[in-house]
Design a protein around this motif. Structure first.
Motif, PDB file in Angstrom:
ATOM      1  N   ILE A 143       0.879  -1.168   0.000  1.00  0.00           N
ATOM      2  CA  ILE A 143       0.000   0.000   0.000  1.00  0.00           C
ATOM      3  C   ILE A 143       0.917   1.218   0.000  1.00  0.00           C
ATOM      4  N   ALA A 144       0.853   1.995  -1.072  1.00  0.00           N
ATOM      5  CA  ALA A 144       1.684   3.184  -1.210  1.00  0.00           C
ATOM      6  C   ALA A 144       1.197   4.288  -0.274  1.00  0.00           C
ATOM      7  N   ALA A 145       2.063   5.256  -0.018  1.00  0.00           N
ATOM      8  CA  ALA A 145       1.709   6.370   0.864  1.00  0.00           C
ATOM      9  C   ALA A 145       0.514   7.157   0.350  1.00  0.00           C
ATOM     10  N   ASP A 146       0.268   7.116  -0.968  1.00  0.00           N
ATOM     11  CA  ASP A 146      -0.879   7.836  -1.538  1.00  0.00           C
ATOM     12  C   ASP A 146      -2.160   7.005  -1.548  1.00  0.00           C
ATOM     13  N   GLY A 147      -2.132   5.826  -0.904  1.00  0.00           N
ATOM     14  CA  GLY A 147      -3.325   4.994  -0.765  1.00  0.00           C
ATOM     15  C   GLY A 147      -3.539   3.964  -1.863  1.00  0.00           C
ATOM     16  N   ARG A 148      -2.700   3.976  -2.901  1.00  0.00           N
ATOM     17  CA  ARG A 148      -2.865   2.990  -3.977  1.00  0.00           C
ATOM     18  C   ARG A 148      -2.306   1.643  -3.534  1.00  0.00           C
ATOM     19  N   TRP A 149      -2.986   0.583  -3.982  1.00  0.00           N
ATOM     20  CA  TRP A 149      -2.594  -0.792  -3.667  1.00  0.00           C
ATOM     21  C   TRP A 149      -1.901  -1.418  -4.877  1.00  0.00           C
ATOM     22  N   PHE A 150      -0.869  -2.227  -4.588  1.00  0.00           N
ATOM     23  CA  PHE A 150      -0.107  -2.897  -5.637  1.00  0.00           C
ATOM     24  C   PHE A 150       0.056  -4.370  -5.292  1.00  0.00           C
ATOM     25  N   ASP A 175       3.025   4.067   4.651  1.00  0.00           N
ATOM     26  CA  ASP A 175       2.717   5.044   5.699  1.00  0.00           C
ATOM     27  C   ASP A 175       1.562   4.515   6.541  1.00  0.00           C
ATOM     28  N   ALA A 176       0.349   4.640   6.068  1.00  0.00           N
ATOM     29  CA  ALA A 176      -0.825   4.138   6.775  1.00  0.00           C
ATOM     30  C   ALA A 176      -1.625   3.262   5.813  1.00  0.00           C
ATOM     31  N   ALA A 177      -2.397   2.352   6.359  1.00  0.00           N
ATOM     32  CA  ALA A 177      -3.173   1.428   5.523  1.00  0.00           C
ATOM     33  C   ALA A 177      -4.306   2.129   4.785  1.00  0.00           C
ATOM     34  N   PHE A 178      -4.789   3.245   5.328  1.00  0.00           N
ATOM     35  CA  PHE A 178      -5.922   3.959   4.741  1.00  0.00           C
ATOM     36  C   PHE A 178      -5.601   5.447   4.620  1.00  0.00           C
ATOM     37  N   ASP A 220     -12.725   4.934  20.715  1.00  0.00           N
ATOM     38  CA  ASP A 220     -12.349   3.732  19.977  1.00  0.00           C
ATOM     39  C   ASP A 220     -11.566   4.044  18.700  1.00  0.00           C
ATOM     40  N   HIS A 221     -11.648   5.279  18.260  1.00  0.00           N
ATOM     41  CA  HIS A 221     -10.985   5.719  17.024  1.00  0.00           C
ATOM     42  C   HIS A 221     -10.345   7.087  17.256  1.00  0.00           C
ATOM     43  N   PRO A 222      -9.267   7.118  18.081  1.00  0.00           N
ATOM     44  CA  PRO A 222      -8.661   8.411  18.411  1.00  0.00           C
ATOM     45  C   PRO A 222      -7.823   8.987  17.264  1.00  0.00           C
ATOM     46  N   LEU A 223      -7.655  10.310  17.322  1.00  0.00           N
ATOM     47  CA  LEU A 223      -6.734  11.015  16.426  1.00  0.00           C
ATOM     48  C   LEU A 223      -5.357  11.007  17.062  1.00  0.00           C
ATOM     49  N   ARG A 224      -4.336  10.903  16.216  1.00  0.00           N
ATOM     50  CA  ARG A 224      -2.947  10.956  16.667  1.00  0.00           C
ATOM     51  C   ARG A 224      -2.217  11.930  15.756  1.00  0.00           C
ATOM     52  N   VAL A 225      -1.356  12.761  16.339  1.00  0.00           N
ATOM     53  CA  VAL A 225      -0.581  13.726  15.564  1.00  0.00           C
ATOM     54  C   VAL A 225       0.889  13.368  15.709  1.00  0.00           C
ATOM     55  N   SER A 226       1.597  13.344  14.576  1.00  0.00           N
ATOM     56  CA  SER A 226       3.045  13.134  14.608  1.00  0.00           C
ATOM     57  C   SER A 226       3.696  14.157  13.685  1.00  0.00           C
ATOM     58  N   GLY A 227       4.985  14.020  13.469  1.00  0.00           N
ATOM     59  CA  GLY A 227       5.701  14.970  12.636  1.00  0.00           C
ATOM     60  C   GLY A 227       6.135  16.172  13.449  1.00  0.00           C
ATOM     61  N   THR A 228       6.273  17.301  12.785  1.00  0.00           N
ATOM     62  CA  THR A 228       6.710  18.540  13.429  1.00  0.00           C
ATOM     63  C   THR A 228       5.635  19.597  13.248  1.00  0.00           C
ATOM     64  N   ALA A 229       5.798  20.729  13.922  1.00  0.00           N
ATOM     65  CA  ALA A 229       4.843  21.824  13.766  1.00  0.00           C
ATOM     66  C   ALA A 229       4.830  22.320  12.325  1.00  0.00           C
ATOM     67  N   GLU A 230       5.983  22.257  11.638  1.00  0.00           N
ATOM     68  CA  GLU A 230       6.063  22.689  10.246  1.00  0.00           C
ATOM     69  C   GLU A 230       5.462  21.662   9.291  1.00  0.00           C
ATOM     70  N   ILE A 231       5.657  20.382   9.609  1.00  0.00           N
ATOM     71  CA  ILE A 231       5.145  19.301   8.750  1.00  0.00           C
ATOM     72  C   ILE A 231       4.448  18.264   9.632  1.00  0.00           C
ATOM     73  N   PRO A 232       3.219  18.572  10.056  1.00  0.00           N
ATOM     74  CA  PRO A 232       2.490  17.606  10.890  1.00  0.00           C
ATOM     75  C   PRO A 232       1.873  16.490  10.039  1.00  0.00           C
ATOM     76  N   ALA A 233       1.611  15.388  10.685  1.00  0.00           N
ATOM     77  CA  ALA A 233       0.902  14.266  10.057  1.00  0.00           C
ATOM     78  C   ALA A 233      -0.185  13.825  11.036  1.00  0.00           C
ATOM     79  N   ARG A 286      -9.230   0.224  12.703  1.00  0.00           N
ATOM     80  CA  ARG A 286      -9.604  -1.047  13.339  1.00  0.00           C
ATOM     81  C   ARG A 286      -8.413  -1.995  13.309  1.00  0.00           C
ATOM     82  N   ASN A 287      -8.389  -2.917  14.246  1.00  0.00           N
ATOM     83  CA  ASN A 287      -7.356  -3.954  14.299  1.00  0.00           C
ATOM     84  C   ASN A 287      -5.950  -3.376  14.218  1.00  0.00           C
ATOM     85  N   GLY A 288      -5.729  -2.231  14.874  1.00  0.00           N
ATOM     86  CA  GLY A 288      -4.408  -1.611  14.900  1.00  0.00           C
ATOM     87  C   GLY A 288      -4.063  -0.765  13.687  1.00  0.00           C
ATOM     88  N   THR A 289      -4.916  -0.749  12.668  1.00  0.00           N
ATOM     89  CA  THR A 289      -4.619   0.024  11.462  1.00  0.00           C
ATOM     90  C   THR A 289      -5.017   1.483  11.647  1.00  0.00           C
TER      91      THR A 289
END
Length: 189
Positions: A44-51, A93-96, A128-141, A147-150
């Motif tokens: 699963i690419a970072a842009d969400g496409r599956w290969f 990056d992320a599954a979705f 059950d579905h919390p938001l998480r923030v990572s990265g930096t203040a300049e480039i947050p993610a 579900r199931n850890g994804t």
């Protein structure tokens, strides 16, 4: 039967959204213990496409079916799980991807942040579905537990919707609430 995607988030009340979520029948992958472990040769690419084996999977119904079998273990490895096999899948990056967000009101008058994913899954942010923030203040993610850890990473427009919502609240620390839970949107806080 052909697949009919759920209606747009903006057109759904929170009750209708909850009905859509409940109608999605997901396989009980947490109850399966397959003995055969291998590699799915999928990514699963970072842009969400599956290969698969380097070629893009272009059928949305296939991606939706595979996404219902995803799990992520405590080491961060993603797996496709069936009753007979557990196959590793590379995730850049992320599954979705979260592709839309709407703020709704629950019957108690609390805000509920609803997200639509690139798999057409609907997820309501909360305990059950919390938001998480990572990265930096300049480039947050920004990530939403699915579900199931994804997780789903918020794409640029969805991140913009979330920040616009936070700014409309006038919060001094750039935060939002969903189903009574507060999420600060600044990395490292």
């Amino acid at each position: 039967m052909p697949y009919t995607p759920p209606p747009e988030l903006a057109s759904l009340s929170l009750a209708e959204l909850a009905a859509q979520v409940a109608a999605r029948k997901l396989p009980p992958i947490d109850q399966w213990s397959p003995q055969e472990i291998g590699d799915s040769e999928m990514r699963i690419a970072a842009d969400g496409r599956w290969f698969h084996q380097g070629g893009e999977i272009r059928r949305p119904a296939m991606v939706r079916a595979f996404s219902s079998l995803l799990t992520r273990d405590e080491r961060g490895q993603h797996w496709l799980v069936t009753p007979f096999q557990k196959l590793a899948i590379a995730v850049e990056d992320a599954a979705f991807l979260a592709t839309d967000m709407q703020a709704k009101l629950d019957p108690e008058g609390r805000t509920a942040l609803a997200f639509r994913l690139n798999s057409d899954d609907l997820v309501v942010c909360g305990p059950d579905h919390p938001l998480r923030v990572s990265g930096t203040a300049e480039i947050p993610a920004f990530y939403l537990a699915v579900r199931n850890g994804t997780e789903a990473r918020l794409n640029r427009s969805t991140y913009g919707q979330l920040i616009d919502h936070a700014l409309s609240l006038g919060s001094a620390d750039l935060a939002v609430e969903s189903l009574g839970h507060r999420f600060v949107l600044v990395p490292g806080t």
